[in-house]
Write a protein that holds these residues in place. Structure first.
Motif, short mmCIF file in Angstrom:
data_model
loop_
_atom_site.label_atom_id
_atom_site.label_comp_id
_atom_site.label_asym_id
_atom_site.label_seq_id
_atom_site.Cartn_x
_atom_site.Cartn_y
_atom_site.Cartn_z
N SER A 1 0.85 -1.28 -0.08
CA SER A 1 -0.01 0.07 0.00
C SER A 1 0.88 1.22 -0.14
N ALA A 2 2.03 1.09 0.59
CA ALA A 2 2.89 2.27 0.64
C ALA A 2 2.75 3.25 1.54
N ALA A 3 1.64 3.10 2.41
CA ALA A 3 1.22 4.00 3.37
C ALA A 3 2.37 3.92 4.56
N PRO A 4 3.02 5.13 5.01
CA PRO A 4 3.82 4.61 5.97
C PRO A 4 3.67 4.15 7.10
N GLU A 5 2.44 4.40 7.86
CA GLU A 5 1.77 3.80 8.90
C GLU A 5 1.78 2.30 8.70
N VAL A 6 1.36 1.94 7.58
CA VAL A 6 1.15 0.31 7.33
C VAL A 6 2.75 -0.29 7.02
N VAL A 7 3.53 0.37 6.35
CA VAL A 7 4.62 -0.27 6.12
C VAL A 7 5.61 -0.32 7.46
N THR A 8 5.54 0.70 8.23
CA THR A 8 6.23 0.46 9.68
C THR A 8 5.58 -0.69 10.42
N ALA A 9 4.43 -0.70 10.39
CA ALA A 9 3.72 -1.66 10.99
C ALA A 9 4.19 -3.13 10.74
N ALA A 10 4.02 -3.30 9.20
CA ALA A 10 4.15 -4.53 8.71
C ALA A 10 5.53 -5.16 8.68
N THR A 11 6.64 -4.00 8.57
CA THR A 11 7.76 -4.38 8.89
C THR A 11 8.22 -4.90 10.42
N PHE A 12 7.51 -4.03 11.32
CA PHE A 12 7.64 -4.61 12.76
C PHE A 12 7.34 -6.14 12.84
N HIS A 13 6.09 -6.33 12.19
CA HIS A 13 5.70 -7.75 12.64
C HIS A 13 6.55 -8.84 11.70
N THR A 14 6.83 -8.41 10.65
CA THR A 14 7.60 -9.31 9.84
C THR A 14 9.01 -9.53 10.56
N ALA A 15 9.52 -8.53 11.11
CA ALA A 15 10.71 -8.84 12.00
C ALA A 15 10.50 -9.46 13.04
N ALA A 16 9.24 -9.23 13.89
CA ALA A 16 9.04 -10.18 15.17
C ALA A 16 8.54 -11.61 14.78
N LEU A 17 8.07 -11.77 13.46
CA LEU A 17 7.88 -13.19 13.00
C LEU A 17 9.26 -13.85 12.75
N TYR A 18 10.13 -13.42 12.16
CA TYR A 18 11.50 -13.93 12.13
C TYR A 18 12.31 -14.16 13.45
N GLN A 19 12.12 -13.24 14.05
CA GLN A 19 12.85 -13.54 15.48
C GLN A 19 12.11 -14.79 16.08
N ASP A 20 10.80 -14.73 16.09
CA ASP A 20 10.21 -15.90 16.70
C ASP A 20 10.47 -17.15 16.08
N PHE A 21 10.70 -17.31 14.90
CA PHE A 21 10.73 -18.53 14.33
C PHE A 21 12.25 -19.10 14.65
N GLY A 22 13.27 -18.17 14.71
CA GLY A 22 14.46 -18.36 15.22
C GLY A 22 14.46 -18.85 16.73
N LYS A 23 13.59 -18.45 17.49
CA LYS A 23 13.50 -18.49 19.21
C LYS A 23 12.77 -20.02 19.01
N ALA A 24 12.05 -20.27 18.31
CA ALA A 24 11.28 -21.49 18.46
C ALA A 24 12.22 -22.62 17.71
N MET A 25 13.10 -22.50 17.03
CA MET A 25 13.99 -23.43 16.70
C MET A 25 14.89 -23.76 17.69
N LEU A 26 15.36 -22.93 18.46
CA LEU A 26 16.25 -22.94 19.78
C LEU A 26 15.62 -23.77 20.99
N GLN A 27 14.13 -23.28 20.85
CA GLN A 27 13.69 -24.06 21.93
C GLN A 27 12.57 -25.40 21.46
N SER A 28 12.96 -25.79 20.26
CA SER A 28 12.35 -26.90 19.72
C SER A 28 12.70 -28.07 20.66
N GLN A 29 11.97 -29.22 20.51
CA GLN A 29 11.90 -30.57 21.39
C GLN A 29 13.29 -31.37 20.67
#
Length: 210
Positions: free
Chosen positions: A143-171
């Motif tokens: 959409s290129a709307a600054p408010e949306v781009v900022t939020a989407a980028t934050f959530h994208t980063a959080a998702l990558y971070q969570d996936f890495g953390k989940a791997m380290l904590q995996s069974q």
């Protein structure tokens, strides 16, 4: 034409008055009427539909509310993307926010996948769910709307971070001796690192943008 414009303005003002007074049902009724009767100007028409979404979120969650909200969000996102020259900064923001809200079910599906044995299968499934959510965040950012781009980028980063953390904590696999377990942990850290690094890059990009 002047009478139609006056009627349009009067209906909009009535909706806003109900909205400000906290009369959600009446506000929703009038916003719905406005959206149906006045497709133009497009920005205000889309604003009416967006306020309907806000009203649904603020009201009591009865059966069917979630489905109606999702349908409205899809309608807003798709209508805005097809609007061509009628698009404005505000409609891009509304369309982007709608697209962002529609990522939530995908994120929920991702979170439901636990990294337990058989790990290879679960890891593949979780990564597939993650990629679906990442694609949705990318669509919102389009959409290129600054408010949306900022939020989407934050959530994208959080998702990558969570996936890495989940791997380290995996069974861990059963039956590993101490040395094998240490080697396994090192391997996991190596696999998780790129996701954590990507998360850091995105957070830094957001900070620079801010």
């Amino acid at each position: 034409q002047r009478d139609a414009r006056l009627a349009s303005e009067s209906l909009w003002q009535a909706a806003e008055l109900f909205d400000k007074a906290g009369s959600r049902d009446n506000a929703a009724r009038v916003y719905t009427q406005y959206a149906r009767q006045y497709p133009e100007p497009f920005e205000r028409n889309l604003e009416a539909r967006w306020r309907l979404v806000q009203g649904l979120r603020a009201g009591s969650q009865t059966p069917g509310t979630a489905a109606r909200e999702t349908a409205l969000l899809r309608e807003i996102r798709d209508t805005e993307q097809r609007a061509g020259a009628a698009r404005t900064d505000r409609t891009r923001t509304i369309g982007g926010l709608a697209a962002l809200a529609l990522t939530q079910p995908l994120l929920d599906d991702y979170r439901k996948v636990a990294l337990v044995e058989p790990l290879a299968r679960q890891l593949k499934l979780k990564k597939t769910k993650m990629e679906a959510a990442l694609q949705a965040y990318g669509q919102a950012s389009a959409s290129a709307a600054p408010e949306v781009v900022t939020a989407a980028t934050f959530h994208t980063a959080a998702l990558y971070q969570d996936f890495g953390k989940a791997m380290l904590q995996s069974q861990r696999p059963k039956g590993l001796n101490k040395i094998a377990l240490e080697q396994y942990d090192v391997l996991l850290e190596e696999q998780a690192f790129p996701f954590e690094e990507k998360a850091t890059e995105l957070h830094e990009a957001n900070a620079r943008r801010a």
